[in-house]
Every structure is written in structure tokens, then in C-alpha cells.
Write a protein that holds these residues in place. Structure first.
Motif, PDB file in Angstrom:
ATOM      1  N   LEU A 149       0.832  -1.205   0.000  1.00  0.00           N
ATOM      2  CA  LEU A 149       0.000   0.000   0.000  1.00  0.00           C
ATOM      3  C   LEU A 149       0.866   1.253   0.000  1.00  0.00           C
ATOM      4  O   LEU A 149       0.579   2.209  -0.736  1.00  0.00           O
ATOM      5  N   SER A 150       1.918   1.257   0.789  1.00  0.00           N
ATOM      6  CA  SER A 150       2.801   2.425   0.837  1.00  0.00           C
ATOM      7  C   SER A 150       3.399   2.713  -0.537  1.00  0.00           C
ATOM      8  O   SER A 150       3.434   3.871  -0.990  1.00  0.00           O
ATOM      9  N   ASP A 151       3.860   1.663  -1.222  1.00  0.00           N
ATOM     10  CA  ASP A 151       4.435   1.845  -2.562  1.00  0.00           C
ATOM     11  C   ASP A 151       3.389   2.357  -3.547  1.00  0.00           C
ATOM     12  O   ASP A 151       3.670   3.235  -4.379  1.00  0.00           O
ATOM     13  N   ARG A 152       2.183   1.821  -3.454  1.00  0.00           N
ATOM     14  CA  ARG A 152       1.117   2.215  -4.388  1.00  0.00           C
ATOM     15  C   ARG A 152       0.693   3.664  -4.151  1.00  0.00           C
ATOM     16  O   ARG A 152       0.438   4.408  -5.106  1.00  0.00           O
ATOM     17  N   LEU A 153       0.619   4.078  -2.906  1.00  0.00           N
ATOM     18  CA  LEU A 153       0.248   5.457  -2.605  1.00  0.00           C
ATOM     19  C   LEU A 153       1.352   6.422  -3.033  1.00  0.00           C
ATOM     20  O   LEU A 153       1.068   7.547  -3.458  1.00  0.00           O
ATOM     21  N   GLY A 208       0.075  15.942  -1.795  1.00  0.00           N
ATOM     22  CA  GLY A 208       1.292  16.569  -1.286  1.00  0.00           C
ATOM     23  C   GLY A 208       2.268  15.580  -0.702  1.00  0.00           C
ATOM     24  O   GLY A 208       3.477  15.653  -0.946  1.00  0.00           O
ATOM     25  N   GLU A 209       1.750  14.640   0.074  1.00  0.00           N
ATOM     26  CA  GLU A 209       2.619  13.646   0.692  1.00  0.00           C
ATOM     27  C   GLU A 209       1.795  12.422   1.059  1.00  0.00           C
ATOM     28  O   GLU A 209       0.626  12.532   1.445  1.00  0.00           O
ATOM     29  N   THR A 210       2.405  11.247   0.930  1.00  0.00           N
ATOM     30  CA  THR A 210       1.823  10.015   1.464  1.00  0.00           C
ATOM     31  C   THR A 210       2.781   9.483   2.508  1.00  0.00           C
ATOM     32  O   THR A 210       4.008   9.595   2.359  1.00  0.00           O
ATOM     33  N   ARG A 211       2.243   8.899   3.585  1.00  0.00           N
ATOM     34  CA  ARG A 211       3.110   8.477   4.683  1.00  0.00           C
ATOM     35  C   ARG A 211       2.357   7.485   5.569  1.00  0.00           C
ATOM     36  O   ARG A 211       1.128   7.434   5.571  1.00  0.00           O
ATOM     37  N   GLY A 212       3.113   6.716   6.322  1.00  0.00           N
ATOM     38  CA  GLY A 212       2.487   5.793   7.248  1.00  0.00           C
ATOM     39  C   GLY A 212       3.352   4.587   7.524  1.00  0.00           C
ATOM     40  O   GLY A 212       4.464   4.438   7.003  1.00  0.00           O
ATOM     41  N   GLU A 230      -6.481  -2.909  -3.635  1.00  0.00           N
ATOM     42  CA  GLU A 230      -6.374  -2.417  -5.008  1.00  0.00           C
ATOM     43  C   GLU A 230      -7.638  -1.663  -5.405  1.00  0.00           C
ATOM     44  O   GLU A 230      -7.559  -0.596  -6.034  1.00  0.00           O
ATOM     45  N   ARG A 231      -8.771  -2.199  -5.040  1.00  0.00           N
ATOM     46  CA  ARG A 231     -10.031  -1.511  -5.333  1.00  0.00           C
ATOM     47  C   ARG A 231     -10.052  -0.140  -4.665  1.00  0.00           C
ATOM     48  O   ARG A 231     -10.482   0.852  -5.269  1.00  0.00           O
ATOM     49  N   THR A 232      -9.573  -0.068  -3.435  1.00  0.00           N
ATOM     50  CA  THR A 232      -9.599   1.195  -2.699  1.00  0.00           C
ATOM     51  C   THR A 232      -8.691   2.232  -3.333  1.00  0.00           C
ATOM     52  O   THR A 232      -9.081   3.398  -3.527  1.00  0.00           O
ATOM     53  N   VAL A 233      -7.459   1.837  -3.664  1.00  0.00           N
ATOM     54  CA  VAL A 233      -6.519   2.802  -4.244  1.00  0.00           C
ATOM     55  C   VAL A 233      -6.989   3.236  -5.628  1.00  0.00           C
ATOM     56  O   VAL A 233      -6.921   4.432  -5.973  1.00  0.00           O
TER      57      VAL A 233
END
Length: 441
Positions: A340-344, A355-359, A427-430
Motif C-alpha cells: 500500500l505504501s508503494d502504491r500510494l 502533497g505527501e503520502t506516509r504511514g 487495489e479496489r480502494t486505491v
């Protein structure tokens, strides 16, 4: 017609009851719940939604998890209440021992309550009792609860409006929010100045009577803010240098949310007191604070109590929750969290409004911005709360996906699904998030 005569159950009927009979403090995601299972929920009109918010990071092992439900039912057949601090019983004893086994370092003794807010209140009382001091340092943007004590620790005026005065002896230091940090603005990554700022706040805003520093290892309500790798250790050292305790609030980050049982494990830090709730019993009301024997034993009989704290039914559910987490769900969370981190990150690279994705793990945030306008203090693009609200609405109404919207500036899309979520559901969510961004920009 009697006002108590049964009426057809519909979304509108349930919401009307809320409007008429509940105090007007509830905030709706516009999805009344009739039933739920796994990662899906269903409303009274029969519409099914994919839930990637899990009741604000609560149903960590999935809605209506069979193990948890059966454990609670079995205990209901034995006894429901005996006040765990008056009548010792097996579910409470077993859970306290289990928590001692799964918490880091020398954390050993637990106090059970009913919520994260109560856990935080108890942690501050314990820190004050152990140290003999009164002052507490918390962080700007932090969220620790809504009672007057925990609200004093919360670093956001939006929650405090009309509620002062809260308890005294609390001051706030800068949050480790590198994306909007003035010290990090011209640097390639975090400078660590926010940790240094805590020392400065103590030296300038306290009276040398420090009992505790309280922090979230990943800030949830603040916008899924992840600190730099050494930040938590530096904060611990500052606390100990001043004779104070480090309280780590894992109410939202604990019980597998970040891919480890505790988010503080990512930073190799053992807190002096660790607070827990939310995912602890997968939706049943339970909170806890755990400390070393030395710290915990500073509490004496009558110093703290909770009539319903450590209810045997919720403790049985918590034991089953821990079993489920350790039976593959933690591994699944790490694997899916990395994906998920890579996809975001791909969305961040593709869209200027991201602007930024993180987690960490399955606690991920997507900060939405207006790239045409500079943000507060001239740092980073301006937060776009209206876009975030529109994206959340689009996800719910067009894709039947429930996603939280939060952050200090109300512009962060929050991925906090049940940890059992499948790759297909992620995948559906992203994909749906990307469509929602495209449709609203």
C-alpha cells in the motif's frame, strides 16, 4: 399510534432517532450500520460498503471476527460483571499476563479501564504519583482524548473550543511533522529540531516539576504523521534527563496497526507507560495502561479505580484478538502495508494535489493540497480540506468505500482498514481513490 410501535428499519429512521434522542455531538459518515463482517459493512437499505476506516482503527482483526465473538459469548455464559478490582477473575488475570508478554521491555503490570481517554488520564495520574511532580509536556497537533484532563494534552484548538479551563501544568512542543516543519523546509528530510524543541519548551515554559512527556509514536488524528527514526529515542532521553517518564500513547497505533504489535517497536523504544484501547478488544469497550512493576507499584489501594474497567467479557475478547493477530495477521499487515505504501507513493508522484503520502503498516495517510497556493508559514502547498471532503464523499457515494478524512488541517485521507483486508480490496480502494481525485480536480 403508540410512539413505541415498531417502525420499518431504514437509514432515515435510524438517523431520525439519533437526531431526536442523542446529544448533538455525533459526526456521521452517512452510513448507518445494520451488520458487518470482515472488511464490509451494510446499511439498513441493503447497500454494502468496503470499510477502510474500521471505526477509527478499532476492528483490527475484522468486523465480527469469529474468534472474538465466540470468546465473548463463552464468557457471557459464565458471568458478565464482578468488578475486576474487587473480585479477581481468570479473564482479567490471563489478559494482564498476556499483555506483559507482548509489551516491550520490562512493562509488566496493567490497569484496565474502558477507553483510550481513561487510559491516558490514568497514565498521567500514575506518572505524577511515581515522580512526585505535576507538569506534563505534550505535542502540538496531538490527540489524547476529550475529557478535561486528556483534552489539556490534546494540541488542537478545534477540540477545545468552549471547554477551557482544562487541567493545569500542561505545555506543548512541536510535532515531528516534517512536511510542514519550518526547520525542515529547506532540508532533505527531517532535521530533528522538533526533538530539540522539547528540551527548549521544558527550559522556558515549565517550573522544573516535570512528571511526563506524552507522545503518539505515529500521530493519528494529527494526520498519520510518522516521526524520524531517532525521534522517539531522543524524546525518551529528554524525559529521563529531567526525571520524568515517557508515556507512549498507542491507543490508535497498538495491536498490530502498524505491522508490529506496537508502533514504538519500529523505533526500538520501551516507554515507561504504554496506553492502549481501540484495537485491544476488536470493538468491545476496553482500555489499558501498562507500566513496569516499579512504576506501577507507586499506585496504592484507592489511588485509581474503574467500576467497569477490565470487564471479563471484553477481556476474553481481547485475548482472542491477540491470538488472531499473532496467528498470521501481523505478517499480513506488514506485507500489505508495504504494498500500500508503494502504491500510494505512485499517486504522490503522479498528482500535484497529493502533497505527501506516509504511514506504517496499514496506517497510511494521503495529504491533499492546493498546489497553486502556499501553506501556513510559507511551507509546502496549502492544505485542501474541501478536496479531501469531496474525495471522501465521492468514495462513499460512487464507489461504496468508507474512508476517514482527518489531520490537523482536515485534508488527510486515512487508510486504517481491518488488518485482514485483502490485496484485491486494497487495489479496489486505491483505484477508487485515484478516480475520486481525478473527478474532483
Amino acid at each position: 399510534m403508540s410512539k413505541h410501535q415498531p417502525q420499518e428499519l431504514t437509514n432515515e429512521r435510524i438517523e431520525a432517532q439519533y437526531d431526536e434522542y442523542l446529544m448533538p455531538i455525533w459526526k456521521s459518515l452517512n452510513v448507518p450500520l445494520r451488520r458487518a463482517a470482515g472488511c464490509t459493512v451494510e446499511d439498513f437499505d441493503g447497500t454494502e460498503y468496503l470499510d477502510v476506516f474500521s471505526g477509527i482503527s478499532v476492528t483490527n482483526v475484522g468486523h465480527r471476527n469469529d474468534r472474538v465473538v465466540e470468546a465473548a459469548k463463552d464468557q457471557l455464559d459464565e458471568f458478565v460483571h464482578g468488578c475486576s478490582y474487587v473480585h479477581p477473575n481468570k479473564p482479567v488475570a490471563d489478559l494482564a499476563e498476556r499483555i506483559a508478554e507482548i509489551t516491550p521491555g520490562d512493562l509488566q503490570k496493567t490497569f484496565f479501564c474502558n477507553s483510550g481517554t481513561e487510559a491516558v488520564e490514568g497514565a498521567i495520574k500514575l506518572a505524577r504519583k511515581y515522580t512526585g511532580s505535576k507538569e506534563v509536556v505534550a505535542l502540538e497537533m496531538a490527540f489524547h482524548g476529550r475529557t478535561l484532563g486528556s483534552l489539556a494534552l490534546t494540541g488542537n484548538k478545534a477540540y477545545k473550543d468552549g471547554m477551557t479551563p482544562t487541567i493545569n501544568n500542561v505545555t506543548h512542543a512541536s510535532a515531528p511533522y516534517s512536511y510542514r516543519c519550518q526547520s525542515c523546509a529547506d532540508e532533505d528530510g527531517c532535521t530533528g529540531q522538533c526533538a530539540t524543541d522539547i528540551e527548549q519548551v521544558i527550559n522556558t515554559h515549565t517550573a522544573d516539576d516535570l512528571a511526563a512527556i506524552i507522545v503518539e509514536p505515529v500521530m493519528g488524528e494529527g494526520g498519520i504523521v510518522v516521526p524520524s527514526e531517532d525521534w522517539l529515542a531522543r524524546v525518551r532521553d529528554v524525559a529521563h534527563d529531567h526525571g520524568a517518564l515517557l508515556v507512549v500513547d498507542e491507543v490508535q497505533t497498538g495491536y498490530g496497526r502498524t505491522g508490529e504489535m506496537w508502533a514504538s517497536e519500529h523505533f526500538d523504544v520501551v516507554p515507561d507507560i504504554l496506553t492502549q484501547a481501540k484495537g485491544i478488544a476488536n470493538g468491545l469497550p476496553l482500555g489499558a495502561l501498562t507500566a513496569s512493576a516499579e512504576v506501577a507499584d507507586s499506585f496504592g489501594a484507592g489511588d485509581h479505580l474503574s467500576t467497569f474497567g477490565g470487564n471479563p467479557v471484553t477481556c476474553a475478547a481481547s485475548l482472542a484478538t491477540i491470538d488472531a493477530l499473532q496467528d498470521g495477521i501481523l505478517d499480513h499487515t506488514r506485507t500489505e502495508g508495504e504494498w500500500l505504501s508503494d502504491r500510494l507513493m505512485e499517486l504522490e508522484e503522479q498528482y500535484d494535489v497529493v502533497g505527501e503520502t506516509r504511514g506504517l503498516g496499514l496506517m497510511q495517510g494521503v495529504e491533499l493540497v492546493d498546489p497553486t497556493t502556499t501553506g501556513p508559514a510559507g511551507i509546502a502547498p496549502a492544505p485542501d480540506s474541501e478536496l479531501a471532503k469531496a474525495v471522501g464523499t465521492h468514495l462513499r457515494e460512487s464507489s461504496q468505500i468508507i474512508m476517514g478524512v482527518g489531520g490537523f488541517h482536515k485534508n488527510v485521507m486515512r487508510f486504517q482498514p481491518p488488518l485482514t483486508i485483502s490485496r484485491e480490496q486494497l487495489e479496489r480502494t486505491v483505484d477508487s481513490l485515484e478516480q475520486a481525485i481525478q473527478a474532483n480536480t
